[in-house]
Every structure is written in C-alpha cells, then in structure tokens.
Motif scaffolding. Structure first.
Motif, mmCIF file in Angstrom:
data_model
loop_
_atom_site.group_PDB
_atom_site.id
_atom_site.type_symbol
_atom_site.label_atom_id
_atom_site.label_comp_id
_atom_site.label_asym_id
_atom_site.label_seq_id
_atom_site.Cartn_x
_atom_site.Cartn_y
_atom_site.Cartn_z
ATOM 1 N N MET A 75 0.670 -0.952 0.114
ATOM 2 C CA MET A 75 0.123 -0.002 -0.379
ATOM 3 C C MET A 75 0.822 1.222 0.239
ATOM 4 O O MET A 75 0.165 1.939 -0.491
ATOM 5 N N GLY A 76 1.863 1.386 0.147
ATOM 6 C CA GLY A 76 2.475 2.062 0.395
ATOM 7 C C GLY A 76 2.899 3.002 2.100
ATOM 8 O O GLY A 76 3.907 3.850 2.264
ATOM 9 N N PHE A 77 2.198 2.821 2.672
ATOM 10 C CA PHE A 77 1.668 3.076 4.222
ATOM 11 C C PHE A 77 1.376 1.197 5.024
ATOM 12 O O PHE A 77 0.542 0.993 4.311
ATOM 13 N N THR A 78 1.661 2.061 5.671
ATOM 14 C CA THR A 78 0.399 0.946 7.176
ATOM 15 C C THR A 78 -0.702 1.561 7.505
ATOM 16 O O THR A 78 -0.282 2.454 8.082
ATOM 17 N N PRO A 79 -1.330 1.119 7.872
ATOM 18 C CA PRO A 79 -2.984 1.374 7.701
ATOM 19 C C PRO A 79 -2.862 1.314 9.633
ATOM 20 O O PRO A 79 -2.038 0.173 9.620
ATOM 21 N N LYS A 80 -3.321 2.325 9.987
ATOM 22 C CA LYS A 80 -3.478 2.144 12.031
ATOM 23 C C LYS A 80 -4.166 1.674 12.432
ATOM 24 O O LYS A 80 -3.736 0.543 13.119
ATOM 25 N N ILE A 81 -5.664 0.920 11.578
ATOM 26 C CA ILE A 81 -5.920 -0.290 11.661
ATOM 27 C C ILE A 81 -5.416 -1.460 12.133
ATOM 28 O O ILE A 81 -5.253 -2.618 13.200
ATOM 29 N N LEU A 82 -4.478 -2.076 11.109
ATOM 30 C CA LEU A 82 -3.664 -2.700 11.352
ATOM 31 C C LEU A 82 -2.674 -3.075 12.013
ATOM 32 O O LEU A 82 -2.763 -3.492 12.986
ATOM 33 N N GLU A 83 -1.761 -1.471 12.184
ATOM 34 C CA GLU A 83 -0.939 -1.622 13.621
ATOM 35 C C GLU A 83 -2.408 -1.872 15.108
ATOM 36 O O GLU A 83 -0.974 -2.309 16.155
ATOM 37 N N THR A 84 -2.875 -1.011 15.160
ATOM 38 C CA THR A 84 -3.802 -1.615 16.458
ATOM 39 C C THR A 84 -4.483 -3.185 16.363
ATOM 40 O O THR A 84 -4.772 -3.379 17.494
ATOM 41 N N LEU A 85 -4.755 -3.608 15.328
ATOM 42 C CA LEU A 85 -5.029 -4.779 15.202
ATOM 43 C C LEU A 85 -3.899 -6.025 16.436
ATOM 44 O O LEU A 85 -4.170 -6.815 16.942
ATOM 45 N N LYS A 86 -2.897 -6.143 15.322
ATOM 46 C CA LYS A 86 -1.827 -6.270 15.452
ATOM 47 C C LYS A 86 -1.762 -6.719 17.348
ATOM 48 O O LYS A 86 -0.912 -7.505 17.812
ATOM 49 N N ASP A 87 -1.837 -5.407 17.722
ATOM 50 C CA ASP A 87 -1.411 -5.261 19.435
ATOM 51 C C ASP A 87 -2.537 -5.868 19.851
ATOM 52 O O ASP A 87 -2.100 -6.179 21.258
ATOM 53 N N ILE A 88 -3.913 -5.410 19.460
ATOM 54 C CA ILE A 88 -4.318 -6.405 20.550
ATOM 55 C C ILE A 88 -5.081 -7.455 20.380
ATOM 56 O O ILE A 88 -5.768 -8.179 21.037
ATOM 57 N N ASP A 89 -5.305 -7.687 19.550
ATOM 58 C CA ASP A 89 -5.091 -9.697 18.486
ATOM 59 C C ASP A 89 -4.486 -10.037 17.399
ATOM 60 O O ASP A 89 -5.146 -10.061 16.032
ATOM 61 N N PRO A 90 -3.142 -10.023 17.494
ATOM 62 C CA PRO A 90 -2.435 -10.510 15.976
ATOM 63 C C PRO A 90 -3.011 -11.880 15.390
ATOM 64 O O PRO A 90 -2.892 -11.678 14.114
ATOM 65 N N HIS A 91 -3.386 -12.271 15.866
ATOM 66 C CA HIS A 91 -4.573 -13.736 15.010
ATOM 67 C C HIS A 91 -5.591 -12.993 14.154
ATOM 68 O O HIS A 91 -6.138 -13.475 12.857
ATOM 69 N N PHE A 92 -7.044 -11.872 14.469
ATOM 70 C CA PHE A 92 -7.065 -11.073 13.337
ATOM 71 C C PHE A 92 -6.869 -10.703 12.529
ATOM 72 O O PHE A 92 -7.100 -10.842 11.234
ATOM 73 N N VAL A 93 -5.258 -10.205 12.039
ATOM 74 C CA VAL A 93 -4.623 -9.605 11.168
ATOM 75 C C VAL A 93 -4.846 -10.425 10.135
ATOM 76 O O VAL A 93 -4.360 -10.383 8.666
ATOM 77 N N ARG A 94 -4.813 -12.087 10.420
ATOM 78 C CA ARG A 94 -4.703 -12.952 8.992
ATOM 79 C C ARG A 94 -5.826 -12.364 8.585
ATOM 80 O O ARG A 94 -5.435 -13.472 7.016
ATOM 81 N N LYS A 95 -6.866 -12.446 8.530
ATOM 82 C CA LYS A 95 -7.989 -12.014 7.688
ATOM 83 C C LYS A 95 -7.813 -11.305 6.897
ATOM 84 O O LYS A 95 -8.466 -11.204 5.985
#
Length: 116
Positions: free
Chosen positions: A15-35
């Motif tokens: 994407m050329g940047f990391t969406p903030k929501i991904l960083e937040t989700l990674k911190d809260i529930d790393p497994h959710f990021v797989r989706k």
C-alpha cells in the motif's frame, strides 16, 4: 518476525503505508490480522485485473459506505499503485453517479491527497 508482523509489513509495503487499524489490531489480537491477509493476496496483487484498478474499485465501494477514513486509505493505496489523477477523477464520477453526493463528500479528505 512473527507471521502477523509479516502480514502487516507486506500489506504496508504494497500500500505504501501501514494502515493504523492494522497496527492496532496486531497489538490487540494478532490472529485477527490473518483475516486481512486476504486483502494482501487479492486486492493488492495483480491478477486478471491489475491491483491499481482493484484499489480504485475499493475506493468506490468504501465511498459508497461513506467511510471517510477508508477513502483516505484507499486513495493513498491507489496513488501508491500508480493511479493517475485522471483515473481517480473518473472513479469519482462513477462514485457520484452510483452513490451520490454523500459518497463524494466522504472523499473530501482523500481528494486532498491529489494536491500533494
């Protein structure tokens, strides 16, 4: 680097940047990021349709849902994927015709990225 961090990095690279929501989700529930990896595999990768056009389609969809933060994210991704101002403005015409003024208004901040 964990699988979840790799997914976030890969999406950010494409994407050329990391969406903030991904960083937040990674911190809260790393497994959710797989989706979100489906986005990485299907939208951000060339297939029968180039990724640039898939991202422009995504821009139209999130605009129709009137998600302002989503339109900014998709606009940044479209520009990173090489979308031209002309392609983006034609997409805006499609958004206007199919989803009306509220959807166009949801792109207000996203359109500011064209001025940079």
């Amino acid at each position: 680097m964990s699988e979840h961090e790799e997914v976030v990095k890969s999406i950010g690279d494409k994407m050329g940047f990391t969406p903030k929501i991904l960083e937040t989700l990674k911190d809260i529930d790393p497994h959710f990021v797989r989706k979100y990896n489906r986005c990485n595999e299907k939208i951000l990768t060339d297939g029968a349709i180039e990724a640039k056009y898939k991202v422009l389609m995504a821009l139209a969809v999130v605009a129709s849902k009137q998600c302002e933060a989503c339109t900014v994210s998709q606009m940044r991704s479209a520009l990173n994927h090489g979308a031209t101002k002309e392609e983006i403005m034609e997409t805006m015409e499609v958004i206007s015709i199919t989803s009306g003024a509220p959807a166009v208004a949801a792109c207000r901040d996203a359109l500011k990225l064209l001025k940079d």
